[in-house]
Motif scaffolding. Structure first.
Motif, PDB file in Angstrom:
ATOM      1  N   ARG A 138      84.956  -0.140  64.733  1.00  0.00           N
ATOM      2  CA  ARG A 138      84.950  -0.243  63.272  1.00  0.00           C
ATOM      3  C   ARG A 138      85.081  -1.669  62.766  1.00  0.00           C
ATOM      4  NH1 ARG A 138      88.889   4.987  62.430  1.00  0.00           N
ATOM      5  NH2 ARG A 138      87.317   6.579  62.911  1.00  0.00           N
ATOM      6  N   VAL A 139      85.916  -2.481  63.417  1.00  0.00           N
ATOM      7  CA  VAL A 139      86.047  -3.866  62.967  1.00  0.00           C
ATOM      8  C   VAL A 139      84.705  -4.579  63.057  1.00  0.00           C
ATOM      9  CG1 VAL A 139      87.092  -6.107  63.493  1.00  0.00           C
ATOM     10  CG2 VAL A 139      88.507  -4.057  63.483  1.00  0.00           C
ATOM     11  N   ARG A 140      84.012  -4.353  64.161  1.00  0.00           N
ATOM     12  CA  ARG A 140      82.679  -4.950  64.322  1.00  0.00           C
ATOM     13  C   ARG A 140      81.729  -4.478  63.219  1.00  0.00           C
ATOM     14  NH1 ARG A 140      78.544  -2.738  68.770  1.00  0.00           N
ATOM     15  NH2 ARG A 140      76.743  -4.097  68.371  1.00  0.00           N
ATOM     16  N   TYR A 142      82.422  -3.057  60.171  1.00  0.00           N
ATOM     17  CA  TYR A 142      82.789  -3.531  58.835  1.00  0.00           C
ATOM     18  C   TYR A 142      82.486  -5.027  58.687  1.00  0.00           C
ATOM     19  CZ  TYR A 142      85.239   0.886  57.927  1.00  0.00           C
ATOM     20  OH  TYR A 142      85.545   2.203  57.716  1.00  0.00           O
ATOM     21  N   GLY A 143      82.670  -5.771  59.782  1.00  0.00           N
ATOM     22  CA  GLY A 143      82.335  -7.191  59.734  1.00  0.00           C
ATOM     23  C   GLY A 143      80.850  -7.425  59.524  1.00  0.00           C
ATOM     24  N   GLY A 270      84.313 -13.471  63.746  1.00  0.00           N
ATOM     25  CA  GLY A 270      84.435 -12.040  63.970  1.00  0.00           C
ATOM     26  C   GLY A 270      84.728 -11.698  65.423  1.00  0.00           C
ATOM     27  N   VAL A 274      88.742  -9.774  66.554  1.00  0.00           N
ATOM     28  CA  VAL A 274      89.023  -8.492  67.202  1.00  0.00           C
ATOM     29  C   VAL A 274      90.121  -8.624  68.243  1.00  0.00           C
ATOM     30  CG1 VAL A 274      86.689  -7.626  66.795  1.00  0.00           C
ATOM     31  CG2 VAL A 274      87.206  -8.807  68.945  1.00  0.00           C
ATOM     32  N   ARG A 278      95.943  -7.248  63.870  1.00  0.00           N
ATOM     33  CA  ARG A 278      95.247  -7.034  62.597  1.00  0.00           C
ATOM     34  C   ARG A 278      96.144  -7.214  61.374  1.00  0.00           C
ATOM     35  NH1 ARG A 278      91.532  -1.697  63.947  1.00  0.00           N
ATOM     36  NH2 ARG A 278      90.439  -2.557  65.763  1.00  0.00           N
ATOM     37  N   ALA A 321      87.278  -8.639  57.416  1.00  0.00           N
ATOM     38  CA  ALA A 321      87.012  -8.179  58.779  1.00  0.00           C
ATOM     39  C   ALA A 321      87.909  -7.018  59.187  1.00  0.00           C
ATOM     40  CB  ALA A 321      87.179  -9.339  59.758  1.00  0.00           C
ATOM     41  N   VAL A 322      89.140  -6.962  58.640  1.00  0.00           N
ATOM     42  CA  VAL A 322      90.088  -5.965  59.138  1.00  0.00           C
ATOM     43  C   VAL A 322      90.572  -4.967  58.098  1.00  0.00           C
ATOM     44  CG1 VAL A 322      90.909  -7.433  61.005  1.00  0.00           C
ATOM     45  CG2 VAL A 322      92.026  -7.550  58.786  1.00  0.00           C
ATOM     46  N   ALA A 325      89.144  -1.399  58.512  1.00  0.00           N
ATOM     47  CA  ALA A 325      89.610  -0.743  59.726  1.00  0.00           C
ATOM     48  C   ALA A 325      91.065  -0.319  59.597  1.00  0.00           C
ATOM     49  CB  ALA A 325      89.438  -1.683  60.921  1.00  0.00           C
TER      50      ALA A 325
END
Length: 403
Positions: A138-140, A142-143, A270, A274, A278, A321-322, A325
């Motif tokens: 998800r972080v990837r 949303y980024g 990004g 990760v 967070r 980025a976070v 998530a």
């Protein structure tokens, strides 16, 4: 910031529906001309005072606040796809009405509608990503969405500054057209992703769950503070630059740095983000945003304002980025759309408070107090967010264990 354990395996391919959302976000932001120039349009073309223009911008924010609740409810009940279609096609119509409005009553109503309709998609998109992807991806994802938004934004702000010099009316029409195109992308390429309820499940009301969720409520308050600071870039900053004798085209070029820095830097940061804790990354990012706006207290030239934008943009990259998530980890599956809607509502509350506080502080207290206030608020929310880190880790672990 301490590192956390992550999956070091090669990232899996993201689904086709996600990339359709990516394209939709890019197209929509390529034509997002109106919001960054709304205050200038109202003060220059409609000859409204700074305070009145800020209040109209706040009406857009008020619509955004309502949109988060309505959009979250629609995403959970009617579906993610339907909600996004209503958003994009409705926004196109609302923008045309706002650009043609002449009476104050119609300006107020259409400004509210633009905020309401344009932000319906946010909880639906956030929930769709959470539906489609595992927590580790998800972080990837949303980024990447954040990157697409700002790739379009970096182009739109420069072109909007040039178009605005020929008249602000064209901005509304182009913005409306790209909103319709984004809706067509959803129509053709994004299926419904809402999880089907179990046969014996009972639909839960949102309020009884939320009022007992202390961690989530504190996160909401912190997000309001962050959004209040962030909105100064689109309400107070253009007026402060105008007071320093800088043109609307200069503002367009300076604010475009926000998108340019994100486009160039986010893919590299990004990969590093990760690996970090967070909640603590979120806290540090909010602090950087507040201090970045605080730089405005000591600058008066275009390059000084540009430096300020670059600083708070770095913080914005970490935040974006976070944040999605973190809220996805907090949300129960059956209330995911509505939890995302409340998260967006918190940002919307900040879009109401921000323009009102910033433009009036600039008018009555001056730029130095206004920008120093942003820095102080940044410190306050940093402390609050950092203090929540242990509770956020515990919640994420609990949700992962029961998933």
């Amino acid at each position: 910031m301490s590192a956390v354990a992550i999956d070091t395996a090669a990232p899996t391919a993201l689904p086709r529906a996600f990339w359709a959302l990516w394209v939709c976000q890019l197209v929509n932001r390529l034509g997002s001309f109106v919001q960054p120039f709304l205050v200038l349009y109202l003060t220059h073309d409609r000859h409204l005072s700074a305070g009145t223009a800020g209040a109209v911008a706040a009406a857009v924010g008020a619509g955004s606040v309502c949109a988060q609740l309505v959009g979250g409810w629609l995403a959970d009940r009617a579906g993610r796809r339907v909600t996004m279609l209503i958003c994009f096609f409705g926004t196109g119509a609302a923008l045309i009405l706002l650009g043609s409005a002449r009476s104050m009553a119609l300006i107020w109503v259409t400004a509210f509608l633009v905020g309401l309709l344009s932000d319906l998609f946010r909880p639906a998109v956030q929930a769709t990503v959470a539906d489609l992807l595992q927590p580790t991806e998800r972080v990837r994802a949303y980024g990447l969405l954040f990157w697409a938004i700002n790739l379009g934004f970096s182009v739109s702000t420069v072109s909007a500054g040039v178009l605005a010099s020929f008249g602000y009316g064209l901005l509304f029409w182009v913005n409306a057209a790209t909103s319709v195109i984004a809706g067509l992308v959803i129509w053709m390429m994004v299926p419904e992703s809402r999880p089907a309820p179990e046969e014996d499940s009972v639909r839960r009301a949102l309020l009884p769950v939320v009022v007992r969720d202390t961690v989530f409520l504190l996160m909401i308050l912190i997000q309001i503070g962050y959004a209040t600071i962030y909105m100064q870039g689109y309400s107070t900053l253009p007026l402060a630059m105008s007071d320093d004798g800088l043109s609307s085209r200069t503002y367009g070029l300076v604010i475009a740095l926000n998108g340019v820095v994100i486009v160039l830097v986010q893919p590299f940061l990004g990969r590093w983000f990760v690996k970090l804790d967070r909640p603590k990354l979120l806290a540090a990012s909010m602090l950087v945003v507040g201090l970045g706006f605080g730089v405005g207290a000591v600058v008066h030239s275009w390059w000084g304002y540009a430096m300020s934008v670059v600083v708070w943009t770095i913080g914005e990259i970490g935040f974006a980025a976070v944040i999605g998530a973190v809220f996805a980890d907090l949300a129960p599956v059956d209330l995911r759309g509505r939890y995302m809607g409340l998260s967006g509502m918190a940002f919307g509350v900040g879009t109401v408070i921000g323009p009102l506080a910033g433009t009036n502080a600039l008018e009555y207290l001056g730029p130095t107090v206004t920008w120093l206030g942003c820095a102080v608020l940044g410190v306050v929310i940093f402390i609050g967010q950092y203090s929540l880190a242990p509770a956020l880790h515990a919640r994420a672990a609990a949700n992962a264990a029961t998933a």
